[in-house]
Scaffold this motif. Sequence first.
Motif, PDB file in Angstrom:
ATOM      1  N   UNK A 196      28.359  42.194  51.304  1.00 40.44           N
ATOM      2  CA  UNK A 196      28.287  42.403  52.517  1.00 40.44           C
ATOM      3  C   UNK A 196      28.974  42.949  52.551  1.00 40.44           C
ATOM      4  N   UNK A 197      29.016  43.293  54.185  1.00 42.50           N
ATOM      5  CA  UNK A 197      29.616  44.247  54.611  1.00 42.50           C
ATOM      6  C   UNK A 197      30.167  43.733  56.900  1.00 42.50           C
ATOM      7  N   UNK A 198      31.230  44.241  56.377  1.00 43.66           N
ATOM      8  CA  UNK A 198      31.778  43.455  57.617  1.00 43.66           C
ATOM      9  C   UNK A 198      32.311  44.842  58.523  1.00 43.66           C
ATOM     10  N   UNK A 199      32.433  44.989  59.693  1.00 47.81           N
ATOM     11  CA  UNK A 199      33.293  45.815  60.774  1.00 47.81           C
ATOM     12  C   UNK A 199      34.455  45.543  61.476  1.00 47.81           C
ATOM     13  N   UNK A 200      36.051  45.632  61.853  1.00 53.80           N
ATOM     14  CA  UNK A 200      36.564  45.488  63.045  1.00 53.80           C
ATOM     15  C   UNK A 200      36.652  46.353  63.348  1.00 53.80           C
ATOM     16  N   UNK A 201      36.549  46.749  65.072  1.00 54.51           N
ATOM     17  CA  UNK A 201      36.808  47.030  65.958  1.00 54.51           C
ATOM     18  C   UNK A 201      38.450  46.088  66.814  1.00 54.51           C
ATOM     19  N   UNK A 202      39.500  47.661  66.794  1.00 50.98           N
ATOM     20  CA  UNK A 202      40.387  46.916  67.714  1.00 50.98           C
ATOM     21  C   UNK A 202      41.119  47.901  68.798  1.00 50.98           C
ATOM     22  N   UNK A 203      42.210  47.282  68.811  1.00 53.23           N
ATOM     23  CA  UNK A 203      42.858  48.337  70.006  1.00 53.23           C
ATOM     24  C   UNK A 203      44.423  48.329  69.784  1.00 53.23           C
ATOM     25  N   UNK A 204      45.012  49.327  69.730  1.00 48.44           N
ATOM     26  CA  UNK A 204      46.195  49.779  69.752  1.00 48.44           C
ATOM     27  C   UNK A 204      47.496  50.001  70.777  1.00 48.44           C
ATOM     28  N   UNK A 205      48.016  49.235  71.272  1.00 44.87           N
ATOM     29  CA  UNK A 205      49.180  49.928  72.116  1.00 44.87           C
ATOM     30  C   UNK A 205      50.116  49.503  71.924  1.00 44.87           C
ATOM     31  N   UNK A 206      51.218  50.625  71.710  1.00 45.11           N
ATOM     32  CA  UNK A 206      52.593  50.288  70.880  1.00 45.11           C
ATOM     33  C   UNK A 206      53.609  51.067  72.011  1.00 45.11           C
ATOM     34  N   UNK A 207      54.655  50.757  71.822  1.00 42.83           N
ATOM     35  CA  UNK A 207      56.520  50.525  72.937  1.00 42.83           C
ATOM     36  C   UNK A 207      56.380  52.180  72.955  1.00 42.83           C
ATOM     37  N   UNK A 208      55.941  53.026  72.028  1.00 39.51           N
ATOM     38  CA  UNK A 208      56.409  54.418  72.481  1.00 39.51           C
ATOM     39  C   UNK A 208      54.814  54.754  72.920  1.00 39.51           C
ATOM     40  N   UNK A 209      53.698  54.416  73.696  1.00 41.78           N
ATOM     41  CA  UNK A 209      53.015  54.924  74.704  1.00 41.78           C
ATOM     42  C   UNK A 209      51.854  55.066  73.844  1.00 41.78           C
ATOM     43  N   UNK A 210      51.596  54.899  72.984  1.00 40.46           N
ATOM     44  CA  UNK A 210      50.304  55.182  71.800  1.00 40.46           C
ATOM     45  C   UNK A 210      49.939  53.830  71.903  1.00 40.46           C
ATOM     46  N   UNK A 211      48.541  55.119  72.303  1.00 41.58           N
ATOM     47  CA  UNK A 211      47.129  53.478  72.584  1.00 41.58           C
ATOM     48  C   UNK A 211      45.908  54.603  72.368  1.00 41.58           C
ATOM     49  N   UNK A 212      44.865  53.348  71.699  1.00 43.19           N
ATOM     50  CA  UNK A 212      43.197  53.912  70.810  1.00 43.19           C
ATOM     51  C   UNK A 212      43.176  53.054  70.514  1.00 43.19           C
ATOM     52  N   UNK A 213      41.930  53.521  70.496  1.00 40.01           N
ATOM     53  CA  UNK A 213      41.341  51.713  69.255  1.00 40.01           C
ATOM     54  C   UNK A 213      40.904  52.863  67.842  1.00 40.01           C
ATOM     55  N   UNK A 214      40.731  51.669  67.179  1.00 44.67           N
ATOM     56  CA  UNK A 214      40.413  52.076  65.346  1.00 44.67           C
ATOM     57  C   UNK A 214      39.081  51.267  65.078  1.00 44.67           C
ATOM     58  N   UNK A 215      39.203  51.982  63.580  1.00 47.44           N
ATOM     59  CA  UNK A 215      37.604  51.314  63.457  1.00 47.44           C
ATOM     60  C   UNK A 215      37.698  51.264  61.686  1.00 47.44           C
ATOM     61  N   UNK A 216      37.700  50.038  61.600  1.00 48.66           N
ATOM     62  CA  UNK A 216      37.403  49.898  59.903  1.00 48.66           C
ATOM     63  C   UNK A 216      35.827  48.856  59.591  1.00 48.66           C
ATOM     64  N   UNK A 217      35.466  50.009  58.508  1.00 47.30           N
ATOM     65  CA  UNK A 217      34.338  49.512  57.751  1.00 47.30           C
ATOM     66  C   UNK A 217      34.731  48.922  56.595  1.00 47.30           C
ATOM     67  N   UNK A 218      34.341  47.545  55.914  1.00 46.51           N
ATOM     68  CA  UNK A 218      34.812  47.447  54.949  1.00 46.51           C
ATOM     69  C   UNK A 218      33.026  46.458  53.923  1.00 46.51           C
ATOM     70  N   UNK A 219      33.109  47.419  52.622  1.00 46.12           N
ATOM     71  CA  UNK A 219      32.377  46.989  51.942  1.00 46.12           C
ATOM     72  C   UNK A 219      32.060  46.068  50.689  1.00 46.12           C
ATOM     73  N   UNK A 220      31.844  44.797  50.036  1.00 46.97           N
ATOM     74  CA  UNK A 220      32.706  44.243  49.085  1.00 46.97           C
ATOM     75  C   UNK A 220      31.198  43.616  48.298  1.00 46.97           C
ATOM     76  N   UNK A 221      31.579  44.117  46.636  1.00 48.86           N
ATOM     77  CA  UNK A 221      30.143  43.678  46.171  1.00 48.86           C
ATOM     78  C   UNK A 221      31.203  42.658  45.096  1.00 48.86           C
ATOM     79  N   UNK A 222      30.588  41.626  44.939  1.00 48.63           N
ATOM     80  CA  UNK A 222      31.359  40.163  44.559  1.00 48.63           C
ATOM     81  C   UNK A 222      31.532  40.205  42.919  1.00 48.63           C
ATOM     82  N   UNK A 223      30.062  41.421  42.241  1.00 45.34           N
ATOM     83  CA  UNK A 223      29.789  41.596  40.913  1.00 45.34           C
ATOM     84  C   UNK A 223      29.328  42.536  40.611  1.00 45.34           C
TER      85      UNK A 223
END
Length: 759
Positions: free
Chosen positions: A337-364
């Motif tokens: 399986x292949x999965x992609x997660x797109x995130x948007x982070x906003x922090x209290x110190x003023x830093x804001x930006x996108x993030x991308x995580x791509x995950x691959x899984x082989x079950x055996x």
Amino acid sequence: MLLFFTSCSGLRYIPEGQKLYTGSKVIIKSPEKLTNKAALQTELESVIAPKPNSSILGLRPKLYFWHLGVGKKKGLGKFFADKFGEAPVLLKDVKISASEGLITNRLYNNGFFKGTVAHEVKAKDKTAQVDYTANTGKPYTIKEIHFPEGDTAVNAAVRATQPGTLLKVGDAYNLTTLTNERVRIDNVLKNEGYFYFNPDYILFQVDSTLHDKVNVYLRVKGNTPAKAVRPYWLDVVKLNTNYILTDTTKRPPVLYRKYEYYPDEKVFKASAITRATFLYPDSLYRRRRRDQTISRLMSLNTFKFVEIRLKPAVAGDSAGRARLDADVLMTQLKKKSLRADLQLVSKSNGFTGPGLTVSFRNRSALRGGEQLLVNAVASTETQTGSGSGGVGLTSYELGLNAQLLVPRLVVPDLPLLDVHLPNSDFQPRTTIGAGFRLVTRASYFTQNFFNLNYGYSWKTKITNEQEIKPIDITYVQFTPTDQFIPILEARPFLKSAFQQQFILASSYRYTYNQQVLEQRRQQIYFSGQVEGSGNLAQGLVSSFGGTKDANGKYTIGGQEYSQYLKFDFEFREYYRISQNPASGNRIVARFQAGVGMPYGNSDVLPYPKQYGIGGPNSVRAFAARGVGPGTYRPQNATQDLNSFYDQVGDIRLEGNVEYRQDLIPYLKGAVFLDAGNIWLANPDPSRPGSDDKGQPDGRFGQFSASTFLKELAVGAGVGLRVDVQFFVIRFDYAIPLQAPYGTPTSTTGRFNLAIGYPF
């Protein structure tokens, strides 16, 4: 408003000459003190019918809505009546004699064979209440317990269960205990081969002719079917690793360790499945082993469903034993399986930006049920404003990590531990991990993280888990910018924390978690971990006569290594206010403590291992890493800009109390109180403490047993949680009540948006 409240009381809708039934209570009278009086009263009141109309502070709005629909077949009034209304429950609807009979029956079930019940109707102008008085008399207690006699196999099997009986001489007679005893005996017999036995085949004969005593005789019913009173052995056990309902193909099985194995060699080797199968051909059938097989196969995380079908074998064996055939049917999940997660982070110190995580899984991955997980991470953040420091600073991160989960303990046989854990329902695992991460903090530094780890995890019970990591190596290449070098030179402790990032650690963690026992009203969670680093390296350096560098520290390959011992504890308690297991009304408390002790080659914990406090899952009235160490606080713009690196420590104490309340479906409310701080193991002159007026207090972030309670940051707040079971969105608003240095510089509240509960 007066008319509205009069309407909501519901009394104006009661027919002339009738009275609204407002409920009942049971008054228990006993000649002696009852140890279970509250539970008995709850049981007696539960059988009273009907239930009165629901009310809130004397108001019955449901009666009002019901009245809106009287005589109407459609329209808004009919809609409100159907949706929110409730017809009045009148005194004439109450079957008093039937309730008295049910209460008397429950008294008998609890051993009060001489109990009597009376009632009293308490009427007012338009309402009436019915109270019942239960005179229990003296409870009958058990004098003798007799298990079945005779030489039949089933009588002997039932007799053998007597040491674990729930029936005790001297205990009060209780029907529920007898019912539970039948279930207990059935469970034991199911694990002794009695596949067709069930609790209904057990009969209790109770002699109550004695004075306030009973003799209990346990028997197997005479009309019990013949197949239920004989043990069964397993004959043919078939393992089908690729079962689907529409599969009509006939594949020849492979005989492997006496199993008939239907292979799918592209995904599994036979040994991987048989290691997780505890139903053995030519063995006595045990339900415990059937359940264990299902649990082990499902915990491989490679199957969507696992089903075991048992049926009588065509014939017995030469010894005359009855036999069962077992079909173990496994429906696979997708292997890859292949999965992609797109995130948007906003922090209290003023830093804001996108993030991308791509995950691959082989079950055996290696055809043995091994899970291969590969994650690629990329994110960037830019300071857009509202934070301390300049606008436009950029940070980015790139990473790649892989983890191989092997469904067994890859160790040699040990004298005190069977590495196959034959009595556990859960698959033990060996974990092998490796990863790389590049982190760049604009105007500060660049770090390359290299990580390698090897460890084991296993569970002996559903509530207990243990994890050992004998190898957990982290190596960091650290390159400061020209702007950050003066900061490091001015702060020796910070410089040491960044330099000593060659970590050769080992750790052990134990977790006890009762949250999986959803019916429990009180649930406990405990996690404890001990971690050590540098001792092996120190031994090698000492053995080979290593020399120190310019900083007076030993090195390996030119890199200083860390040496420390670290302890972490977390304790939580969840208490449900209502007896209803589905209720979310709970009081939840958490206590965390962490101590890191640098020694030998280290003066301070390496930066990745230090503690921070504050943020949406900690003391919510303060920013992440916005508290401590000790009474330290930034005094100028430069210190404020560097607070993310300065406000960390070697010791942590934190406590939280939260009340959670169901509001409407999928929405919960909360009120909470948080407290905590961090401290240093050794004083750091570059982080001086101060009082609430900003004056130095002579301390430098170190922990002191005499003053630490005064140095806790305290905050309180309220929250809303959107809980749709598979995810939770949390909104918390908290205000600071106390800062480590005294009165907070600002009492402005802080809004927290987070995913999931804080604990």
